[in-house]
Design a protein around this motif. Structure first.
Motif, short mmCIF file in Angstrom:
data_model
loop_
_atom_site.label_atom_id
_atom_site.label_comp_id
_atom_site.label_asym_id
_atom_site.label_seq_id
_atom_site.Cartn_x
_atom_site.Cartn_y
_atom_site.Cartn_z
N LEU A 191 -26.94 -59.02 20.93
CA LEU A 191 -25.91 -58.99 21.81
C LEU A 191 -24.83 -60.07 21.07
CD1 LEU A 191 -27.12 -59.11 25.49
CD2 LEU A 191 -26.01 -57.24 24.45
N GLU A 228 -31.35 -55.06 25.16
CA GLU A 228 -31.33 -55.47 23.63
C GLU A 228 -31.39 -56.97 23.82
OE1 GLU A 228 -27.46 -54.37 21.55
OE2 GLU A 228 -27.00 -52.80 23.35
N ARG A 244 -23.61 -58.21 18.26
CA ARG A 244 -22.39 -57.27 18.61
C ARG A 244 -21.13 -57.98 19.06
NH1 ARG A 244 -24.55 -53.51 22.91
NH2 ARG A 244 -22.40 -52.88 22.99
N LEU A 274 -25.40 -66.69 25.37
CA LEU A 274 -24.49 -66.07 24.19
C LEU A 274 -24.24 -67.41 23.46
CD1 LEU A 274 -22.55 -63.32 25.80
CD2 LEU A 274 -24.50 -62.87 24.35
N GLN A 321 -21.91 -55.64 30.11
CA GLN A 321 -23.46 -55.25 29.59
C GLN A 321 -24.12 -56.95 29.53
OE1 GLN A 321 -24.31 -53.56 25.93
NE2 GLN A 321 -26.50 -53.72 25.75
N THR A 322 -23.64 -57.84 28.86
CA THR A 322 -24.08 -59.19 28.67
C THR A 322 -24.43 -59.69 30.04
OG1 THR A 322 -22.08 -60.02 28.35
CG2 THR A 322 -23.23 -59.49 26.63
N LEU A 332 -19.09 -55.02 26.37
CA LEU A 332 -19.95 -56.24 26.20
C LEU A 332 -19.95 -57.27 27.52
CD1 LEU A 332 -19.55 -57.08 22.55
CD2 LEU A 332 -21.63 -56.46 23.57
N GLU A 346 -27.50 -58.10 31.55
CA GLU A 346 -28.67 -58.36 31.21
C GLU A 346 -29.07 -59.97 31.20
OE1 GLU A 346 -29.92 -56.64 27.47
OE2 GLU A 346 -28.71 -54.81 27.73
#
Length: 475
Positions: free
Chosen positions: A106, A101, A109, A166, A128-129, A125, A132
Protein backbone atom coordinates in the motif's frame (compact mmCIF):
# COMPACT_ATOMS: atom_id res chain seq x y z
CA UNK A 1 -38.38 24.78 -1.78
CA UNK A 2 -38.34 21.09 -2.67
CA UNK A 3 -35.39 20.17 -4.86
CA UNK A 4 -35.27 16.45 -4.28
CA UNK A 5 -34.90 14.23 -1.23
CA UNK A 6 -32.02 12.95 0.86
CA UNK A 7 -31.27 9.50 2.19
CA UNK A 8 -30.55 9.79 5.91
CA UNK A 9 -28.32 6.72 5.95
CA UNK A 10 -26.30 7.46 2.84
CA UNK A 11 -26.48 11.28 2.75
CA UNK A 12 -27.32 11.28 -0.97
CA UNK A 13 -30.39 12.68 -2.71
CA UNK A 14 -33.06 10.23 -3.85
CA UNK A 15 -36.65 10.97 -4.87
CA UNK A 16 -38.03 8.09 -2.75
CA UNK A 17 -36.51 9.34 0.53
CA UNK A 18 -38.46 10.87 3.41
CA UNK A 19 -36.15 13.88 3.89
CA UNK A 20 -36.12 16.83 1.53
CA UNK A 21 -33.02 18.76 0.60
CA UNK A 22 -34.59 21.75 2.35
CA UNK A 23 -34.68 19.81 5.62
CA UNK A 24 -31.09 18.77 5.11
CA UNK A 25 -30.01 22.38 4.53
CA UNK A 26 -31.83 23.58 7.66
CA UNK A 27 -30.19 20.83 9.75
CA UNK A 28 -26.82 21.72 8.23
CA UNK A 29 -27.17 25.41 9.11
CA UNK A 30 -28.27 24.48 12.64
CA UNK A 31 -25.09 22.46 13.15
CA UNK A 32 -23.01 25.34 11.76
CA UNK A 33 -24.46 27.57 14.48
CA UNK A 34 -23.66 25.00 17.16
CA UNK A 35 -20.05 25.12 15.97
CA UNK A 36 -19.87 28.91 16.20
CA UNK A 37 -20.66 29.80 12.56
CA UNK A 38 -23.53 32.24 12.87
CA UNK A 39 -25.57 31.91 9.68
CA UNK A 40 -28.90 33.72 9.93
CA UNK A 41 -32.18 33.35 8.02
CA UNK A 42 -31.04 35.60 5.17
CA UNK A 43 -27.85 33.56 4.67
CA UNK A 44 -29.91 30.36 4.72
CA UNK A 45 -32.24 31.72 2.03
CA UNK A 46 -29.19 32.70 -0.05
CA UNK A 47 -27.79 29.17 0.38
CA UNK A 48 -31.09 27.66 -0.79
CA UNK A 49 -31.02 29.90 -3.87
CA UNK A 50 -27.43 28.83 -4.51
CA UNK A 51 -28.48 25.16 -4.47
CA UNK A 52 -31.18 25.88 -7.03
CA UNK A 53 -28.75 27.84 -9.24
CA UNK A 54 -25.75 25.50 -8.95
CA UNK A 55 -27.48 22.13 -8.82
CA UNK A 56 -26.38 19.13 -6.79
CA UNK A 57 -24.38 17.17 -9.35
CA UNK A 58 -21.02 18.91 -8.83
CA UNK A 59 -20.32 18.72 -5.11
CA UNK A 60 -17.17 20.87 -5.21
CA UNK A 61 -19.07 23.66 -6.94
CA UNK A 62 -21.92 23.32 -4.44
CA UNK A 63 -19.44 23.43 -1.55
CA UNK A 64 -17.92 26.69 -2.82
CA UNK A 65 -21.35 28.25 -3.40
CA UNK A 66 -22.65 27.42 0.08
CA UNK A 67 -19.41 28.60 1.69
CA UNK A 68 -19.75 31.96 -0.09
CA UNK A 69 -23.30 32.31 1.24
CA UNK A 70 -22.83 31.10 4.82
CA UNK A 71 -19.31 32.07 5.95
CA UNK A 72 -18.36 35.55 7.14
CA UNK A 73 -15.17 35.14 9.18
CA UNK A 74 -11.65 33.78 8.78
CA UNK A 75 -10.94 30.42 10.37
CA UNK A 76 -14.40 28.94 9.71
CA UNK A 77 -13.81 27.10 6.45
CA UNK A 78 -12.27 23.94 7.99
CA UNK A 79 -15.32 23.34 10.20
CA UNK A 80 -17.66 24.15 7.31
CA UNK A 81 -15.94 21.60 5.04
CA UNK A 82 -16.22 18.82 7.63
CA UNK A 83 -19.93 19.44 8.19
CA UNK A 84 -20.57 19.77 4.45
CA UNK A 85 -18.97 16.36 3.90
CA UNK A 86 -21.27 14.82 6.51
CA UNK A 87 -24.45 16.35 5.13
CA UNK A 88 -23.86 16.43 1.38
CA UNK A 89 -21.40 13.64 0.51
CA UNK A 90 -21.86 9.89 0.32
CA UNK A 91 -19.56 7.43 2.05
CA UNK A 92 -18.30 4.48 0.05
CA UNK A 93 -19.30 1.18 1.62
CA UNK A 94 -16.18 -0.82 2.57
CA UNK A 95 -15.89 -3.91 0.41
CA UNK A 96 -13.70 -6.87 1.35
CA UNK A 97 -10.55 -7.10 -0.74
CA UNK A 98 -10.14 -10.30 -2.70
CA UNK A 99 -6.51 -10.51 -1.59
CA UNK A 100 -5.66 -8.08 1.25
CA UNK A 101 -2.50 -6.13 0.46
CA UNK A 102 0.37 -5.68 2.88
CA UNK A 103 1.22 -2.30 4.35
CA UNK A 104 4.43 -2.17 2.30
CA UNK A 105 2.48 -2.71 -0.92
CA UNK A 106 0.00 0.00 0.00
CA UNK A 107 2.86 2.39 0.76
CA UNK A 108 4.45 1.67 -2.63
CA UNK A 109 1.17 2.40 -4.39
CA UNK A 110 0.71 5.56 -2.33
CA UNK A 111 4.20 6.79 -3.24
CA UNK A 112 3.56 6.27 -6.95
CA UNK A 113 0.13 7.92 -6.85
CA UNK A 114 1.41 10.95 -4.94
CA UNK A 115 4.39 11.37 -7.25
CA UNK A 116 2.11 11.25 -10.31
CA UNK A 117 -0.63 13.29 -8.59
CA UNK A 118 -3.15 10.65 -9.73
CA UNK A 119 -6.35 11.90 -8.10
CA UNK A 120 -8.42 8.84 -9.00
CA UNK A 121 -5.80 6.47 -7.59
CA UNK A 122 -5.44 8.58 -4.43
CA UNK A 123 -9.19 8.59 -3.85
CA UNK A 124 -9.28 4.81 -4.21
CA UNK A 125 -6.26 4.44 -1.92
CA UNK A 126 -7.92 6.61 0.74
CA UNK A 127 -10.88 4.22 0.76
CA UNK A 128 -8.82 1.03 0.56
CA UNK A 129 -6.25 1.94 3.19
CA UNK A 130 -8.99 2.99 5.59
CA UNK A 131 -10.79 -0.31 4.99
CA UNK A 132 -7.71 -2.43 5.57
CA UNK A 133 -5.90 -0.40 8.24
CA UNK A 134 -8.37 1.90 9.94
CA UNK A 135 -11.12 -0.31 11.33
CA UNK A 136 -11.53 -0.93 15.04
CA UNK A 137 -14.05 -2.68 17.27
CA UNK A 138 -14.96 -5.34 14.71
CA UNK A 139 -14.77 -3.22 11.55
CA UNK A 140 -11.47 -4.49 10.29
CA UNK A 141 -7.77 -4.49 11.05
CA UNK A 142 -4.34 -4.13 9.57
CA UNK A 143 -4.07 -6.37 6.58
CA UNK A 144 -7.55 -7.78 7.17
CA UNK A 145 -10.70 -7.17 5.11
CA UNK A 146 -13.54 -5.36 6.81
CA UNK A 147 -16.22 -7.49 8.46
CA UNK A 148 -19.90 -6.70 8.52
CA UNK A 149 -21.08 -4.63 11.47
CA UNK A 150 -24.56 -4.99 12.85
CA UNK A 151 -24.40 -2.48 15.71
CA UNK A 152 -22.95 1.00 16.04
CA UNK A 153 -21.56 0.55 19.54
CA UNK A 154 -17.90 -0.39 19.85
CA UNK A 155 -17.14 -0.01 16.14
CA UNK A 156 -15.78 2.75 13.97
CA UNK A 157 -13.11 3.98 11.60
CA UNK A 158 -9.86 5.71 12.51
CA UNK A 159 -7.94 7.94 10.10
CA UNK A 160 -5.22 8.28 12.74
CA UNK A 161 -4.72 4.50 12.83
CA UNK A 162 -4.57 4.40 9.04
CA UNK A 163 -1.98 7.16 8.70
CA UNK A 164 0.08 5.77 11.58
CA UNK A 165 0.37 2.46 9.75
CA UNK A 166 1.23 4.11 6.41
CA UNK A 167 3.79 6.58 7.85
CA UNK A 168 3.55 8.78 4.73
CA UNK A 169 6.03 11.38 6.08
CA UNK A 170 8.77 8.79 5.70
CA UNK A 171 7.96 8.58 1.98
CA UNK A 172 8.58 12.28 1.27
CA UNK A 173 12.03 11.87 -0.34
CA UNK A 174 10.81 9.02 -2.54
CA UNK A 175 7.79 11.06 -3.63
CA UNK A 176 10.02 14.02 -4.57
CA UNK A 177 12.36 11.71 -6.47
CA UNK A 178 9.40 10.31 -8.38
CA UNK A 179 8.39 13.82 -9.45
CA UNK A 180 11.54 14.01 -11.66
CA UNK A 181 12.89 17.30 -10.33
CA UNK A 182 16.14 18.70 -11.68
CA UNK A 183 18.22 21.18 -9.77
CA UNK A 184 18.27 22.39 -6.18
CA UNK A 185 15.46 24.94 -6.67
CA UNK A 186 13.20 22.38 -8.38
CA UNK A 187 13.80 19.96 -5.52
CA UNK A 188 12.81 22.56 -2.90
CA UNK A 189 9.65 23.49 -4.78
CA UNK A 190 8.70 19.86 -5.29
CA UNK A 191 9.23 19.14 -1.59
CA UNK A 192 6.64 21.80 -0.77
CA UNK A 193 4.29 20.36 -3.40
CA UNK A 194 4.79 16.82 -2.06
CA UNK A 195 3.93 18.00 1.44
CA UNK A 196 0.76 19.62 0.09
CA UNK A 197 -0.25 16.37 -1.62
CA UNK A 198 0.36 14.44 1.60
CA UNK A 199 -1.89 16.84 3.51
CA UNK A 200 -4.58 16.46 0.86
CA UNK A 201 -4.41 12.67 1.09
CA UNK A 202 -4.58 12.79 4.89
CA UNK A 203 -7.65 15.02 4.61
CA UNK A 204 -9.27 12.55 2.18
CA UNK A 205 -8.73 9.68 4.64
CA UNK A 206 -10.15 11.76 7.49
CA UNK A 207 -13.22 12.63 5.42
CA UNK A 208 -13.88 9.02 4.46
CA UNK A 209 -13.45 7.88 8.08
CA UNK A 210 -15.88 10.55 9.25
CA UNK A 211 -18.47 9.55 6.65
CA UNK A 212 -18.25 5.85 7.48
CA UNK A 213 -18.48 6.58 11.19
CA UNK A 214 -21.58 8.65 10.47
CA UNK A 215 -23.08 5.65 8.68
CA UNK A 216 -22.51 3.59 11.83
CA UNK A 217 -23.37 6.08 14.56
CA UNK A 218 -25.55 8.64 12.82
CA UNK A 219 -24.80 11.96 11.14
CA UNK A 220 -25.86 14.13 14.08
CA UNK A 221 -23.71 12.17 16.53
CA UNK A 222 -20.54 12.56 14.44
CA UNK A 223 -21.37 16.17 13.54
CA UNK A 224 -21.44 17.06 17.23
CA UNK A 225 -18.56 14.91 18.46
CA UNK A 226 -16.35 14.10 15.49
CA UNK A 227 -15.79 17.53 13.92
CA UNK A 228 -12.75 19.63 14.75
CA UNK A 229 -13.36 22.87 16.62
CA UNK A 230 -13.13 26.16 14.73
CA UNK A 231 -9.73 27.81 15.03
CA UNK A 232 -11.05 30.78 17.00
CA UNK A 233 -12.62 28.41 19.58
CA UNK A 234 -9.62 26.13 20.20
CA UNK A 235 -8.18 26.55 23.68
CA UNK A 236 -4.65 27.97 23.61
CA UNK A 237 -3.53 25.47 26.25
CA UNK A 238 -4.68 22.48 24.16
CA UNK A 239 -3.72 23.73 20.70
CA UNK A 240 -1.61 21.53 18.44
CA UNK A 241 1.16 22.90 16.25
CA UNK A 242 -1.11 23.00 13.19
CA UNK A 243 -3.70 24.87 15.26
CA UNK A 244 -1.10 27.43 16.32
CA UNK A 245 -0.03 27.84 12.70
CA UNK A 246 -3.63 28.60 11.72
CA UNK A 247 -3.89 31.07 14.61
CA UNK A 248 -0.80 32.90 13.35
CA UNK A 249 -2.52 33.39 10.01
CA UNK A 250 -5.40 35.08 11.86
CA UNK A 251 -3.21 37.73 13.51
CA UNK A 252 -3.16 40.41 10.80
CA UNK A 253 -6.83 40.07 9.68
CA UNK A 254 -7.87 40.18 13.33
CA UNK A 255 -5.74 43.27 13.98
CA UNK A 256 -7.31 45.08 11.01
CA UNK A 257 -10.77 44.18 12.27
CA UNK A 258 -10.04 45.46 15.78
CA UNK A 259 -8.51 48.67 14.42
CA UNK A 260 -11.64 49.31 12.33
CA UNK A 261 -13.83 48.70 15.37
CA UNK A 262 -11.76 51.14 17.41
CA UNK A 263 -11.98 53.82 14.69
CA UNK A 264 -15.77 53.53 14.76
CA UNK A 265 -15.80 53.94 18.54
CA UNK A 266 -13.65 57.02 18.29
CA UNK A 267 -15.92 58.59 15.69
CA UNK A 268 -18.89 58.14 18.03
CA UNK A 269 -16.99 59.71 20.92
CA UNK A 270 -15.81 62.84 19.12
CA UNK A 271 -17.46 65.26 21.51
CA UNK A 272 -17.17 65.47 25.29
CA UNK A 273 -18.46 67.68 28.11
CA UNK A 274 -20.54 70.85 27.78
CA UNK A 275 -18.57 74.07 27.29
CA UNK A 276 -20.50 76.36 29.68
CA UNK A 277 -18.98 79.64 28.50
CA UNK A 278 -19.75 79.09 24.82
CA UNK A 279 -23.17 77.61 25.67
CA UNK A 280 -24.18 80.74 27.64
CA UNK A 281 -22.95 83.00 24.86
CA UNK A 282 -25.01 81.11 22.29
CA UNK A 283 -28.08 81.19 24.58
CA UNK A 284 -28.23 85.02 24.26
CA UNK A 285 -29.88 84.50 20.86
CA UNK A 286 -32.71 82.54 22.51
CA UNK A 287 -33.41 84.83 25.46
CA UNK A 288 -30.91 83.14 27.78
CA UNK A 289 -32.37 79.67 27.31
CA UNK A 290 -29.60 77.18 26.42
CA UNK A 291 -31.50 75.52 23.58
CA UNK A 292 -28.36 74.43 21.72
CA UNK A 293 -25.54 73.43 24.11
CA UNK A 294 -21.94 73.60 22.87
CA UNK A 295 -19.75 70.55 23.57
CA UNK A 296 -16.01 70.54 23.98
CA UNK A 297 -14.07 68.50 21.42
CA UNK A 298 -12.39 65.54 23.07
CA UNK A 299 -8.66 65.24 22.75
CA UNK A 300 -7.68 61.72 21.90
CA UNK A 301 -4.35 60.84 23.47
CA UNK A 302 -3.00 57.43 22.59
CA UNK A 303 -1.56 55.74 25.68
CA UNK A 304 1.64 53.77 26.04
CA UNK A 305 1.32 50.00 26.37
CA UNK A 306 3.60 47.68 28.35
CA UNK A 307 3.10 43.91 27.95
CA UNK A 308 4.53 41.40 30.42
CA UNK A 309 4.20 37.82 29.12
CA UNK A 310 4.82 34.40 30.65
CA UNK A 311 6.75 32.35 28.06
CA UNK A 312 6.88 29.04 29.93
CA UNK A 313 5.39 25.65 29.14
CA UNK A 314 1.89 25.33 27.74
CA UNK A 315 1.09 29.07 27.88
CA UNK A 316 3.73 29.79 25.23
CA UNK A 317 1.25 29.62 22.34
CA UNK A 318 -1.14 32.00 24.07
CA UNK A 319 1.60 34.50 24.91
CA UNK A 320 3.12 34.38 21.43
CA UNK A 321 -0.21 34.91 19.67
CA UNK A 322 -1.20 37.78 21.99
CA UNK A 323 2.18 39.50 21.67
CA UNK A 324 1.97 39.32 17.88
CA UNK A 325 -1.58 40.68 17.96
CA UNK A 326 -0.53 43.58 20.18
CA UNK A 327 2.39 44.38 17.89
CA UNK A 328 0.04 44.36 14.89
CA UNK A 329 -2.12 46.88 16.79
CA UNK A 330 0.76 49.15 17.77
CA UNK A 331 -0.60 52.02 15.64
CA UNK A 332 -3.34 52.35 18.26
CA UNK A 333 -0.73 53.25 20.91
CA UNK A 334 1.95 55.91 21.09
CA UNK A 335 4.50 53.29 22.19
CA UNK A 336 4.49 49.52 22.76
CA UNK A 337 7.12 47.74 24.85
CA UNK A 338 7.07 43.99 25.47
CA UNK A 339 8.73 42.00 28.26
CA UNK A 340 8.93 38.25 28.68
CA UNK A 341 9.68 36.08 31.67
CA UNK A 342 9.89 32.55 33.03
CA UNK A 343 11.76 33.00 36.30
CA UNK A 344 13.35 36.36 35.42
CA UNK A 345 12.34 39.22 33.18
CA UNK A 346 13.87 40.83 30.09
CA UNK A 347 12.67 43.16 27.32
CA UNK A 348 11.73 41.37 24.07
CA UNK A 349 10.34 44.26 21.99
CA UNK A 350 13.09 43.84 19.40
CA UNK A 351 11.97 40.31 18.52
CA UNK A 352 8.81 41.64 16.86
CA UNK A 353 8.78 43.47 13.54
CA UNK A 354 5.45 45.23 12.81
CA UNK A 355 4.07 44.47 9.37
CA UNK A 356 5.93 41.19 8.96
CA UNK A 357 4.01 37.89 9.16
CA UNK A 358 4.49 35.91 12.39
CA UNK A 359 6.88 32.98 12.21
CA UNK A 360 6.74 29.70 14.16
CA UNK A 361 9.27 29.06 16.89
CA UNK A 362 9.45 32.70 18.00
CA UNK A 363 9.03 31.84 21.69
CA UNK A 364 11.83 29.26 21.52
CA UNK A 365 14.09 31.88 19.96
CA UNK A 366 13.23 34.41 22.66
CA UNK A 367 13.95 31.88 25.42
CA UNK A 368 17.25 31.00 23.75
CA UNK A 369 18.48 34.56 23.12
CA UNK A 370 16.86 36.72 25.83
CA UNK A 371 17.49 36.63 29.56
CA UNK A 372 14.07 35.32 30.57
CA UNK A 373 15.04 32.08 32.31
CA UNK A 374 17.68 30.98 34.78
CA UNK A 375 16.33 27.70 36.11
CA UNK A 376 13.52 26.92 33.62
CA UNK A 377 10.55 26.84 36.02
CA UNK A 378 7.91 29.54 36.31
CA UNK A 379 8.50 31.92 39.19
CA UNK A 380 6.04 34.82 39.04
CA UNK A 381 7.30 36.38 42.26
CA UNK A 382 10.90 36.57 41.05
CA UNK A 383 9.84 37.80 37.59
CA UNK A 384 7.71 40.57 39.11
CA UNK A 385 10.60 41.54 41.40
CA UNK A 386 12.98 41.74 38.43
CA UNK A 387 10.57 43.95 36.51
CA UNK A 388 9.91 46.21 39.51
CA UNK A 389 13.66 46.60 40.15
CA UNK A 390 14.85 47.20 36.58
CA UNK A 391 11.91 48.30 34.41
CA UNK A 392 9.48 50.09 36.72
CA UNK A 393 10.26 53.43 35.03
CA UNK A 394 8.54 52.17 31.84
CA UNK A 395 5.20 52.60 33.66
CA UNK A 396 3.60 56.00 34.11
CA UNK A 397 0.32 57.92 34.24
CA UNK A 398 -0.27 57.33 30.49
CA UNK A 399 0.68 53.63 30.51
CA UNK A 400 -1.59 50.60 30.26
CA UNK A 401 -0.05 47.42 31.71
CA UNK A 402 -1.06 44.07 30.20
CA UNK A 403 0.08 40.85 31.94
CA UNK A 404 -0.23 37.51 30.11
CA UNK A 405 -0.02 34.21 31.98
CA UNK A 406 -1.75 31.45 33.91
CA UNK A 407 -0.47 32.70 37.32
CA UNK A 408 0.79 29.24 38.29
CA UNK A 409 3.69 30.02 40.62
CA UNK A 410 5.00 26.49 41.37
CA UNK A 411 4.08 27.29 44.98
CA UNK A 412 6.63 30.11 45.22
CA UNK A 413 5.98 33.53 46.77
CA UNK A 414 3.57 35.48 44.47
CA UNK A 415 5.30 38.76 45.49
CA UNK A 416 2.18 40.92 45.77
CA UNK A 417 4.11 44.06 46.83
CA UNK A 418 5.94 44.11 43.47
CA UNK A 419 2.66 43.73 41.58
CA UNK A 420 1.08 46.47 43.67
CA UNK A 421 3.99 48.81 42.91
CA UNK A 422 3.48 48.20 39.19
CA UNK A 423 -0.29 48.74 39.22
CA UNK A 424 0.11 51.91 41.32
CA UNK A 425 2.31 53.49 38.66
CA UNK A 426 0.25 52.45 35.62
CA UNK A 427 -2.95 54.19 34.52
CA UNK A 428 -4.63 50.84 33.81
CA UNK A 429 -3.59 47.25 34.60
CA UNK A 430 -5.15 44.09 33.18
CA UNK A 431 -4.28 40.39 33.42
CA UNK A 432 -5.23 37.95 30.62
CA UNK A 433 -5.37 34.33 31.81
CA UNK A 434 -5.65 31.41 29.31
CA UNK A 435 -7.03 29.06 31.97
CA UNK A 436 -10.77 28.78 32.69
CA UNK A 437 -11.89 30.84 35.68
CA UNK A 438 -12.95 27.67 37.53
CA UNK A 439 -9.25 26.65 37.69
CA UNK A 440 -7.94 29.88 39.17
CA UNK A 441 -8.05 28.55 42.73
CA UNK A 442 -6.74 25.05 42.04
CA UNK A 443 -3.29 23.55 42.55
CA UNK A 444 -0.44 26.05 42.49
CA UNK A 445 -2.47 28.81 40.82
CA UNK A 446 -2.29 32.23 42.48
CA UNK A 447 -4.77 33.73 40.01
CA UNK A 448 -7.43 34.46 42.63
CA UNK A 449 -4.82 36.17 44.80
CA UNK A 450 -3.54 38.29 41.92
CA UNK A 451 -7.13 39.07 40.86
CA UNK A 452 -7.57 40.99 44.12
CA UNK A 453 -4.93 43.48 42.92
CA UNK A 454 -5.41 43.58 39.14
CA UNK A 455 -8.43 43.04 36.88
CA UNK A 456 -8.15 39.48 35.48
CA UNK A 457 -9.92 38.25 32.33
CA UNK A 458 -10.37 34.69 31.11
CA UNK A 459 -8.93 34.36 27.57
CA UNK A 460 -8.96 30.66 26.65
CA UNK A 461 -9.25 31.06 22.87
CA UNK A 462 -9.00 33.58 20.04
CA UNK A 463 -12.67 34.52 20.29
CA UNK A 464 -12.47 35.40 23.99
CA UNK A 465 -9.18 37.21 23.45
CA UNK A 466 -10.72 39.29 20.65
CA UNK A 467 -13.64 40.32 22.82
CA UNK A 468 -11.39 41.31 25.73
CA UNK A 469 -8.87 43.22 23.59
CA UNK A 470 -11.65 45.10 21.80
CA UNK A 471 -13.04 46.23 25.19
CA UNK A 472 -9.62 47.25 26.53
CA UNK A 473 -8.41 49.18 23.46
CA UNK A 474 -8.25 52.93 24.14
CA UNK A 475 -11.14 54.96 22.76
Amino acid sequence: MRVGKVSASRRDWRPDSDETLTDRLVDFVGLLREHGIHAGPSETVDAASAIVALGIENRDRLRSGLAACLLRRNGQRAVFDQLFDLYFLTAERPTPATVPESVDTLRERLTAALAADDQAALAELARQTLTELGGYGGVGGAGQPSRPVTTASGAGWSSYQTMKALRPEELLERIVAGMNGAGELDSAVQTIEAQRRLRTFRSAVQTEARLRSADLRGTDYIARRGVDTATDRIDFLGAREQDLAEMRRLVNPLARKLATRLAARRRKAVRGQIDMRRTLRRSMATGGVPVDPVLRARKHGRPDLVVLADLSGSVTGFAEFTLQLVQALQDQFSKVRSFGFIDTCDEITGFFTPGEPPVPGLSARIIREANVSRFGSSNYGEALRTFADTHLDTLGPRTSLLILGDARTNRTDPNLPALQAMTDRAKHAYWLNPEPARSWSTGDSAASTYADHVTMHECRNVRQLTEVISRLLPA
